[in-house]
Enzyme design. Structure first.
Site, PDB file in Angstrom:
ATOM      1  N   ARG A 246       0.854  -1.185   0.000  1.00 54.39           N
ATOM      2  CA  ARG A 246       0.000   0.000   0.000  1.00 54.39           C
ATOM      3  C   ARG A 246       0.891   1.237   0.000  1.00 54.39           C
ATOM      4  O   ARG A 246       1.939   1.261   0.644  1.00 54.39           O
ATOM      5  CB  ARG A 246      -0.931   0.023   1.215  1.00 54.39           C
ATOM      6  CG  ARG A 246      -2.031  -1.032   1.210  1.00 54.39           C
ATOM      7  CD  ARG A 246      -3.040  -0.784   0.108  1.00 54.39           C
ATOM      8  NE  ARG A 246      -4.173  -1.722   0.137  1.00 54.39           N
ATOM      9  CZ  ARG A 246      -4.216  -2.868  -0.519  1.00 54.39           C
ATOM     10  NH1 ARG A 246      -3.166  -3.259  -1.241  1.00 54.39           N
ATOM     11  NH2 ARG A 246      -5.302  -3.636  -0.459  1.00 54.39           N
ATOM     12  N   GLU A 275      -4.121   7.034  -4.711  1.00 52.81           N
ATOM     13  CA  GLU A 275      -4.418   6.339  -5.961  1.00 52.81           C
ATOM     14  C   GLU A 275      -5.838   6.693  -6.386  1.00 52.81           C
ATOM     15  O   GLU A 275      -6.747   6.602  -5.557  1.00 52.81           O
ATOM     16  CB  GLU A 275      -4.298   4.817  -5.788  1.00 52.81           C
ATOM     17  CG  GLU A 275      -2.880   4.339  -5.583  1.00 52.81           C
ATOM     18  CD  GLU A 275      -2.769   2.816  -5.474  1.00 52.81           C
ATOM     19  OE1 GLU A 275      -3.795   2.124  -5.687  1.00 52.81           O
ATOM     20  OE2 GLU A 275      -1.688   2.319  -5.165  1.00 52.81           O
ATOM     21  N   HIS A 294      -0.795  -0.103  -9.805  1.00 50.97           N
ATOM     22  CA  HIS A 294      -1.325  -1.108  -8.872  1.00 50.97           C
ATOM     23  C   HIS A 294      -1.873  -2.311  -9.639  1.00 50.97           C
ATOM     24  O   HIS A 294      -3.043  -2.700  -9.494  1.00 50.97           O
ATOM     25  CB  HIS A 294      -2.410  -0.499  -7.981  1.00 50.97           C
ATOM     26  CG  HIS A 294      -2.543  -1.206  -6.660  1.00 50.97           C
ATOM     27  ND1 HIS A 294      -2.901  -0.568  -5.505  1.00 50.97           N
ATOM     28  CD2 HIS A 294      -2.371  -2.521  -6.314  1.00 50.97           C
ATOM     29  CE1 HIS A 294      -2.939  -1.428  -4.511  1.00 50.97           C
ATOM     30  NE2 HIS A 294      -2.623  -2.630  -4.974  1.00 50.97           N
TER      31      HIS A 294
END
Length: 333
Positions: A246, A275, A294
């Site tokens: 993360r 994000e 991601h």
């Protein structure tokens, strides 16, 4: 009629009545698209699935024992939980965005570890890319010299894994055949399930001589910005930092300083904060940053792997067994 015959007759009537009353179905409420639950219907055709909107009012008189929901929750999550839910499963591997305060004691599980294989493959790919200078060494015109390069190797290099859950263990198992020396960081110091991996309990011991540092820990209030100025200072100059966990685990301002000073030689980031990353952010253009959106979890089996964890737990629930992949509401992972 004798008492014995009356009792026998009563039992027969009860048996007859029970045959006429269908058994109560196990009902699952879900915020997921109905088609995604095909594996659930295939494994448990007797289970009833009720699809819920992610926001707004829920169906009237909704009752469900189980809720399959998004890993960051929904606006109507509290209302859904109030419909008799006894177990919640988050369709994702991480729950750092989940609103734990609405659970009120209802157990929460997630699909922890489901993406371990594709993520670990992705990590090995970027470690090799860093050592073999890919894609920089691909040619689009004649080079100044042939047959000469200054490439690195994974063999003998030191890999530091921050966190040692299913993903980090999968990375370790793939790194060891390359001859890498692997350490894993666990706050508890619990023994490694991979015998060749050394477990340490301090970041100083983990980071001091690492060539590659892979962030594979959950993001919680306790781990946010665990890589900061102090922890970057523990690393040797030129280290390669990889984040597949993360974005919030890394203090990005501190990372910028470490990159500019040369303490970090390369940062390969599949996770950033926030994000999506806004246009014009410095991470897009920094020459020592390799950035992806991601996607390290992606594979042909990604979604089936996430659902498989739920189906496994559904079988346990159906048998009255303890659930797996449970999230600690205090630690939040």
């Amino acid at each position: 009629m004798s008492p014995g015959r009356r009792a026998s007759r009563a039992c027969e009537e009860i048996d007859s009545l029970s045959e006429k009353i269908p058994p109560q179905k196990l009902r699952i409420a879900t915020h997921m698209v109905a088609e995604m639950l095909a594996p659930v219907r295939a494994a448990f055709p007797e289970v009833e699935v009720v699809t819920l909107p992610v926001e707004g009012e829920l169906p009237p008189d909704l009752e469900a024992e189980i809720l399959l929901t998004l890993p960051w929750g929904t606006p109507n999550l509290a209302d859904a939980l109030a419909c008799g839910v006894k177990w919640v499963h988050a369709y994702g591997t991480g729950v750092n965005g989940f609103p734990f305060e609405v659970l009120k004691g209802v157990p929460l599980s997630c699909s922890r570890g489901a993406s371990a294989t594709p993520i670990s493959e992705w990590v090995i790919a970027v470690l090799l890319a860093a050592e073999k200078q890919l894609p920089q060494t691909w040619l689009s015109e004649p080079p100044e010299r042939w047959n000469i390069a200054d490439l690195g190797t994974l063999s003998g290099s030191r890999l530091a894994l921050i966190g040692f859950g299913a993903i980090a263990q999968a990375i370790a198992r793939r790194a060891l055949p390359f001859g890498m020396k692997v350490r894993g960081f666990r706050r508890t110091g619990r023994q490694s399930s991979v015998p060749e991996v050394e477990i340490v309990t301090s970041l100083e011991e983990l980071l001091c001589d690492a060539d590659h540092v892979v962030v594979a820990a959950p993001e919680t209030p306790a781990t946010r910005h665990m890589l900061n100025d102090e922890s970057f200072a523990l690393m040797k100059p030129g280290v390669h930092v990889v984040n597949i966990a993360r974005g919030g685990l890394i203090d990005q301002a501190a990372l910028a300083r470490a990159l500019d000073s040369g303490r970090v030689g390369l940062a390969t980031l599949d996770c950033v904060d926030p994000e999506p990353l806004p246009e014009g952010h410095w991470l897009y253009s920094h020459p020592k940053v390799r950035l992806s959106a991601h996607i390290s979890w992606s594979s042909p089996e990604s979604h089936s792997g996430l659902m498989d964890r739920f189906v496994e737990n559904l079988a346990r629930y159906h048998r009255g067994e303890a659930l797996d992949y449970l999230v600690d509401p205090v630690e939040q992972y």
